[in-house]
Enzyme design. Structure first.
Site, PDB file in Angstrom:
ATOM      1  N   LYS A 127       0.882  -1.171   0.000  1.00 17.91           N
ATOM      2  CA  LYS A 127       0.000   0.000   0.000  1.00 17.91           C
ATOM      3  C   LYS A 127       0.920   1.222   0.000  1.00 17.91           C
ATOM      4  O   LYS A 127       2.032   1.148   0.511  1.00 17.91           O
ATOM      5  CB  LYS A 127      -0.859   0.028   1.276  1.00 17.91           C
ATOM      6  CG  LYS A 127      -1.907  -1.048   1.360  1.00 17.91           C
ATOM      7  CD  LYS A 127      -3.220  -0.550   0.752  1.00 17.91           C
ATOM      8  CE  LYS A 127      -4.313  -1.579   0.919  1.00 17.91           C
ATOM      9  NZ  LYS A 127      -4.737  -1.715   2.308  1.00 17.91           N
ATOM     10  N   HIS A 130       2.119   7.182   1.859  1.00 15.41           N
ATOM     11  CA  HIS A 130       1.828   8.537   1.393  1.00 15.41           C
ATOM     12  C   HIS A 130       2.216   9.587   2.423  1.00 15.41           C
ATOM     13  O   HIS A 130       2.736   9.266   3.478  1.00 15.41           O
ATOM     14  CB  HIS A 130       0.360   8.657   0.982  1.00 15.41           C
ATOM     15  CG  HIS A 130      -0.592   8.338   2.093  1.00 15.41           C
ATOM     16  ND1 HIS A 130      -0.830   9.221   3.111  1.00 15.41           N
ATOM     17  CD2 HIS A 130      -1.327   7.237   2.340  1.00 15.41           C
ATOM     18  CE1 HIS A 130      -1.700   8.680   3.935  1.00 15.41           C
ATOM     19  NE2 HIS A 130      -2.004   7.476   3.493  1.00 15.41           N
ATOM     20  N   HIS A 133       1.666   9.193   6.084  1.00 17.98           N
ATOM     21  CA  HIS A 133       2.561   8.302   6.838  1.00 17.98           C
ATOM     22  C   HIS A 133       3.827   8.988   7.307  1.00 17.98           C
ATOM     23  O   HIS A 133       4.484   8.532   8.232  1.00 17.98           O
ATOM     24  CB  HIS A 133       2.970   7.101   5.975  1.00 17.98           C
ATOM     25  CG  HIS A 133       1.976   6.006   5.962  1.00 17.98           C
ATOM     26  ND1 HIS A 133       1.225   5.716   4.861  1.00 17.98           N
ATOM     27  CD2 HIS A 133       1.598   5.128   6.924  1.00 17.98           C
ATOM     28  CE1 HIS A 133       0.430   4.692   5.137  1.00 17.98           C
ATOM     29  NE2 HIS A 133       0.629   4.325   6.376  1.00 17.98           N
TER      30      HIS A 133
HETATM   31  N1  ARG Z   1      -0.535  -0.178   9.633  1.00 17.43           N
HETATM   32  C1  ARG Z   1      -1.423   0.748  10.262  1.00 17.43           C
HETATM   33  C2  ARG Z   1      -1.894   1.808   9.262  1.00 17.43           C
HETATM   34  O1  ARG Z   1      -1.193   2.138   8.336  1.00 17.43           O
HETATM   35  C3  ARG Z   1      -0.806   1.464  11.424  1.00 17.43           C
HETATM   36  C4  ARG Z   1      -0.350   0.585  12.533  1.00 17.43           C
HETATM   37  C5  ARG Z   1      -0.285   1.300  13.823  1.00 17.43           C
HETATM   38  N2  ARG Z   1       0.248   0.532  14.878  1.00 17.43           N
HETATM   39  C6  ARG Z   1      -0.431  -0.343  15.621  1.00 17.43           C
HETATM   40  N3  ARG Z   1       0.233  -0.969  16.563  1.00 17.43           N
HETATM   41  N4  ARG Z   1      -1.691  -0.547  15.453  1.00 17.43           N
HETATM   42  O2  ARG Z   1      -2.972   2.353   9.459  1.00 17.43           O
END
Ligand code: ARG
Length: 572
Positions: A127, A130, A133
């Site tokens: 993914k 962007h 992030h």
């Molecule tokens: N991968 C998730 C996203 O891009 C964020 C993860 C955040 N960390 C967690 N421990 N939930 O939305």
């Protein structure tokens, strides 16, 4: 370095009755302007215990402390006593501390023996990474650096989104329409394209969804073909992420993402069953959180599969067992507030007394000047493109401004990427903000380039001073600091003196912008000093005192930039 406020509090404690030095310290104020003194002590509260009018108490204190050489002046104004510190002594104390500590100035050992986990970035495999992030990456990286500087034993974790039913879809799409070379060339863009294509095709042919589900189940079971494809998607995506991380100078100690917990979930669900906190709901297992004003948390679906939240719970338990953290920090967008509140509560319900050591550090959204960016609307801005254009645009500015650099490429990289980082860390993290190229790359505003430029200017003063500067930096000369006790020099000294406290405050509040704002202050005070005073004067004693202050400012700004994750170019 001496704590001036403490020194004052102790002196005051000797003159008043009924209050400890600590209580007095809390009462000491900092006047809004330096012309009113460095500190002010209001005497209203003392009237009762000392049975005297506050004005009289203030007058008494003024008389008693006027003789002390700690102050250049003690002034009584109504019920207040205003204190003007001996500026030369403060300057000598602060500057010698910076000379002695150099890159360690602002660091401390208050965190020694304590372990802190900082989880940040955590993008999703296949993914786009962007501009949204970038916030987690840049804020998290700075929080890590700040904690590290304070002596904490830190662990940086990237909780990759590398698990879930979407991988079933991606595998199906790749097997139907995929092309190996295309993926290798531009992994994320390509995999995303397949993903979008999957959805388009699935609208026409719903059986694709079933196929994707079956494929994910095979992946979960560890079937060879699916696992290899998944692993390959992950590796290719990670390569691309790593490219961005290298550009930003960001690193991690662990990439244990969601998939890492796939075999650790049964135990967690069992623990929850044992505690009796799971309830059945239409065949699924949930935790009812109504009592706490939250929607229920779905832990295990009807088909037995687990969810994002289940993996977060498993990850927290693993981290406690594996690292035994004192603090476990999550730098994740505020859109996930509810998610974190839910599972922090669940951890508590599971009986883990370390629930309160888990901290969600949320942040607001970034939008572009031409509207919000959202993946759904298809308006994806790739971080890598933002960084590349930051570097390109900076190159133009450098050429236009005739910036003094020997290596345009490197400077453009330091300044361009630094500008993006600095902008990210300028505002209170919780605030939403609009990304604007004009603002980011401005050399005059409160920007990264401005602070870096100020730093380079200080370096250049020191460079031009040659041996005189070297003598000061190596601590060989003891200068007469009365030469740096003018107003603009003294403001600069005071802002440098506050730096270590600022770092601690930034850690306490998980707020790198406190450091950002402060180094803008130092840069502005430095530029004022630079304009107000001649530095490279003939008088050696005066010159060395001024150079020592220039050095202290330069080193402190540099340390601040380092804590933000930026470089401090020496020529600009
Ligand atoms: N991968 C998730 C996203 O891009 C964020 C993860 C955040 N960390 C967690 N421990 N939930 O939305």
């Amino acid at each position: 370095m001496k704590d001036q406020k403490k020194i004052l509090a102790e002196l005051l404690a000797g003159t008043v009755e009924g209050l400890s030095a600590e209580e007095i310290e809390n009462m000491i104020e900092v006047p809004p302007e330096s012309s009113m003194g460095d500190f002010a002590f209001p005497c209203f509260k003392l009237a009762k215990t000392m049975r005297k009018a506050p004005q009289m108490i203030a007058a008494d204190i003024t008389e008693k402390l006027s003789g002390s050489d700690v102050f250049s002046e003690v002034k009584n104004v109504n019920a207040y006593v205003n204190f003007f510190m001996n500026r030369a002594e403060v300057a000598a104390d602060v500057i010698s501390e910076v000379v002695q500590k150099a890159e360690e100035y602002g660091s401390s050992d208050i965190g020694n023996g304590k372990k802190v986990i900082v989880e940040y970035s955590s993008p999703n495999i296949a993914k786009p990474f962007h501009i949204g992030h970038i916030r987690s990456t840049v804020i998290g990286n700075s929080i890590y650096k700040i904690y590290n500087a304070l002596g904490y034993d830190t662990v940086r974790i990237n909780h990759l989104g590398d698990y879930g039913t979407q991988f079933g879809k991606m595998i199906v799409a790749y097997k139907r329409w995929g092309n190996k070379e295309e993926v290798e060339k531009e992994p994320i863009k390509t995999l995303l394209k397949y993903y979008v294509q999957f959805h388009d095709e699935a609208d026409k042919d719903p059986s694709l969804e079933d196929e994707a589900r079956a494929t994910f189940t095979r992946l979960e079971k560890g079937e060879k073909e699916e696992t290899e494809l998944w692993q390959w998607f992950r590796d290719e995506s990670l390569k691309e992420f790593t490219y961005v991380y290298d550009m930003l100078g960001v690193e991690f100690d662990s990439y244990a993402g969601e998939s890492f917990y796939s075999d650790k979930m049964d135990r967690i669900v069992d623990m929850m069953e044992e505690k009796g906190i799971l309830k059945e709901s239409e065949g699924a297992r949930i935790v009812d959180l109504e009592e706490y004003g939250m929607t229920p948390a779905l832990i295990k679906k009807k088909d037995g599969s687990t969810l994002y939240i289940t993996r977060d719970i498993a990850a927290a338990v693993y981290r406690k067992e594996h690292y035994n953290f004192d603090k476990n920090i999550y730098v994740v967008a505020s859109q996930q507030n509810l998610h974190f509140q839910q599972w922090f509560r669940i951890i508590e319900l599971m009986g883990f007394d370390w629930a309160d050591q888990c901290v969600h550090v949320p942040f607001g959204m970034v939008s572009l000047e031409d509207g919000t960016m959202s993946t759904r609307k298809g308006k994806v801005v790739f971080l890598i493109d933002v960084l590349n254009s930051a570097v390109e645009k900076t190159k133009e500015v450098i050429k236009e401004k005739n910036v003094a650099t020997e290596d345009i490429e490197q400077t453009a990289k330091d300044v361009g990427i630094g500008a993006v980082i600095f902008q990210e860390l300028s505002n209170n993290r919780i605030k939403d903000y609009t990304f604007s190229w004009n603002k980011v790359l401005n050399f005059e505003g409160e920007t990264g380039p401005y602070v870096q430029y100020t730093h380079a200017r200080a370096v250049s003063v020191l460079r031009n001073a040659g041996e005189s500067a070297e003598a000061v930096i190596s601590g060989k000369v003891k200068s007469d600091m009365s030469f740096v006790s003018g107003d603009s020099a003294y403001e600069l000294v005071k802002s440098i003196a506050r730096f270590p406290q600022v770092v601690i405050e930034a850690a306490d509040k998980y707020e790198p912008s406190i450091v950002t704002r402060h180094i803008i202050d130092i840069a502005q005070f430095f530029n004022k000093f630079y304009h107000d005073e001649h530095i490279l004067v003939d008088n050696e004693a005066e010159k060395s005192a001024k150079l020592s202050l220039v050095y202290a400012a330069q080193q402190t700004i540099k340390n601040g930039l380092t804590l933000l994750g930026m470089s401090a170019p020496e020529r600009m």
